[in-house]
Every structure is written in C-alpha cells, then in structure tokens.
Write an enzyme that holds these catalytic residues in place. Structure first.
Site, PDB file in Angstrom:
ATOM      1  CE  LYS A 108      -3.921  -2.264   2.191  1.00 24.41           C
ATOM      2  NZ  LYS A 108      -4.624  -2.671   3.398  1.00 24.41           N
ATOM      3  CD  GLN A 136      -3.871  -4.442   6.418  1.00 21.55           C
ATOM      4  OE1 GLN A 136      -3.888  -3.417   5.739  1.00 21.55           O
ATOM      5  NE2 GLN A 136      -4.330  -5.588   5.974  1.00 21.55           N
ATOM      6  CG  ASP A 185     -10.162   0.066   5.004  1.00 23.13           C
ATOM      7  OD1 ASP A 185      -9.945  -0.420   3.886  1.00 23.13           O
ATOM      8  OD2 ASP A 185      -9.427  -0.116   5.996  1.00 23.13           O
TER       9      ASP A 185
END
Ligand code: GUN
Length: 293
Positions: free
Chosen positions: A54, A98, A121
């Site tokens: 990422k 994460q 997200d």
C-alpha cells in the site's frame, strides 16, 4: 465455452495511471498532495506485506504515505490517541487501520473513531449506513468497489441481472450486495448456512465469491455464460488459489477473474482512488472522474 479472462491486473494498472495523472493535476492546479496514513498493529506477516505494498503504490501514484507501526501489545487508548492525531492532521486525507487487529483491541471502536471523511476503507457505521441507504458521499470499501468496476467494464449495465454474492462479511459481502443493488441488479447474499448453495449459484448471471474457502465453487454450479468474480486469496500447497475452482468454472462461465491477477490488484488501486476522492472532498473540490460508484 471457454471463459474470457478478466484481467484485473491490467485494469488496476490503468486505474493507477489515471489516478496518478489526476494527482499530478491536483498538485499543479491547487498545490495539494493527497496523503494516506496506514496503521499497522503487531507483526502479522500477511498484513506487513499488504501494508508495504500500500505504501509503495501510494508513493508511486504521487501521494504522500504515512506509515505508523505499533507493537502487538499496544493498548486501545494508544491506538485511539494516534487516530485522534491523524484525524486532526490536515496533511492526512485518508486513514486505514490494517485488519485484523490483535484480540485485545475493540476493532469496532477503532474503526468508528476514524473521521468519516477520512475513512478510506469505508468500514465505519456512518459510511456503511450511507452505502446501504444509497446516500451520496459514502466512502465505499475498496475490494467491492474494485469488483463493481470490473463488472461494469465487462458487462456494462447490470440492471436486472441476477447477482449472487457468496459471503456476508462487512469487508466484502455486505457492501458488494449494496453496490449491486445500487446498480439495480437482483441480489442474493448467500453464506455458509444457505440451503442448496449450488442451486442458488446456478441462477446467477453474476457470481461474486468471497467465502475464503479454496476452490469451493465448482464449474457445475455456474450458469453457462455467467460472469464470475473471485475475491478469494487462499494459500494452499499448490500455491495461491481463489474461492472458485478456476479450471472447471472457466469451461462454463462467460468470463472469470483469475487468482492471482484478478480482484487482488484492484483493492489497492481502489484504496488510492478513495484517498484521492477524500482529498478532493476535504478541499471542497468535485469528486474525481470515474473513481466513485
Ligand atoms: N484486511 C484485509 N482486507 C483489508 C482491507 O480491505 N482493509 C483493511 N484495513 N484491512 C484489511
């Protein structure tokens, strides 16, 4: 029939190039550089690989990447304090924590502490609710957004198509169902308790497999000509495989995504898309072209 292979790797590369050029224009015209903060708690090997990837792709797109690594025994308060600082930081337009988090952390509290407009997200209650109710301005979870882009690219209008999503997770299954409904598909969200799953899948023009079970969905479950999107990434003795038995499904389907090289590369490309969208919104600029549902 031998299915057409849907090349997610190539599509994601094109999407990243488009994002990079929009980022360059944002810098030139407004002097703004989008910034993404990624938070990793602990040292889960798979998460470390994802987070490194990422960060690299964020920088390659011309954005700023801020990586925050906390030890596995970091406490809830420490993590909340970090999120508070990132929420207040004007250089940070997107925040990603994460998952999974260590068991002693209350994951929901952490997700919902992220500022709604920085929640790239799209996992917070506020963004999930916006998506579920069809409100504009939701940040949409990256993997289902990537699946939707591939489906639209391959099929065009999804209206009236029978779509079966296998899996009901908050990360993929539920938001995928909402996105397909938003495109006027007829949606079934199937899961481990669904009765006669093969028969349910046989009715689908669109199959999105997100169960996390290697090669569970067989070719004789697939309606001839159907479009099959395989979200699974399962490490097995024979290497990475999806949730769909590719060899048998490809004999029946009209089109199918491979594993690897299908949905996987779309997830990070869509994370970059969401970061750019969040940056534009926080600066009062219109949403970038073609990156939101
Ligand atoms: N872990 C597995 N997939 C994801 C994802 O899309 N976002 C985050 N934050 N964690 C994940």
């Amino acid at each position: 029939m031998v299915a057409q292979r849907i090349d997610g790797k190539a599509f994601a590369a094109g999407l990243r190039a488009k994002i990079a050029s929009q980022v360059a224009a944002l810098k030139d015209e407004h002097g703004i550089t989008p910034g993404l903060a990624v938070v990793l708690v602990g040292d889960d090997p798979a998460s470390q690989v994802y987070v490194a990837s990422k960060g690299r792709q964020t920088v390659e797109a011309g954005m700023n990447s801020y990586e925050h690594r906390l030890p596995a025994d970091a406490g809830q308060a420490e993590l909340l304090a970090l999120i508070g600082r990132l929420n207040a930081d004007p250089a940070v337009h997107g925040i990603l924590v994460q998952l999974p988090l260590p068991a002693h952390i209350d994951e929901n509290e952490i997700i919902n502490a992220i500022a709604v407009k920085k929640d790239v997200d799209g996992f917070s209650v506020a963004n999930a609710g916006r998506l579920a109710t069809g409100q504009r301005g939701a940040m949409v979870p990256c993997t289902p957004l990537g699946c939707l882009m591939l489906l639209r690219d391959h099929l065009g209008d999804l209206s009236g198509k029978n779509a079966v999503v296998i899996g009901r997770s908050n990360i993929v299954g539920k938001p995928m169902g909402a996105l397909l409904l938003g495109d006027s598909a007829t949606v079934t969200v199937a899961h481990s308790r669904t009765k006669d799953l093969p028969e349910v899948v046989r009715g689908a023009d669109i199959v999105v497999a997100a169960v996390g079970r290697p090669e569970m969905i067989k070719g004789d479950w697939i309606k001839p000509g159907a479009t099959v999107i395989d979200v699974g990434i399962n490490r097995t003795e024979k290497g990475l495989v999806g949730d769909v038995d590719y060899a048998s499904a490809a004999e029946v389907a009209g089109a199918i995504t491979p594993v690897p090289g299908g949905v996987g590369p779309m997830t990070i490309a869509c994370l970059l898309a969401n970061t750019l969208t969040a940056c534009c919104r926080s600066n009062g600029l219109p949403d970038p072209e073609g990156l939101t549902p």
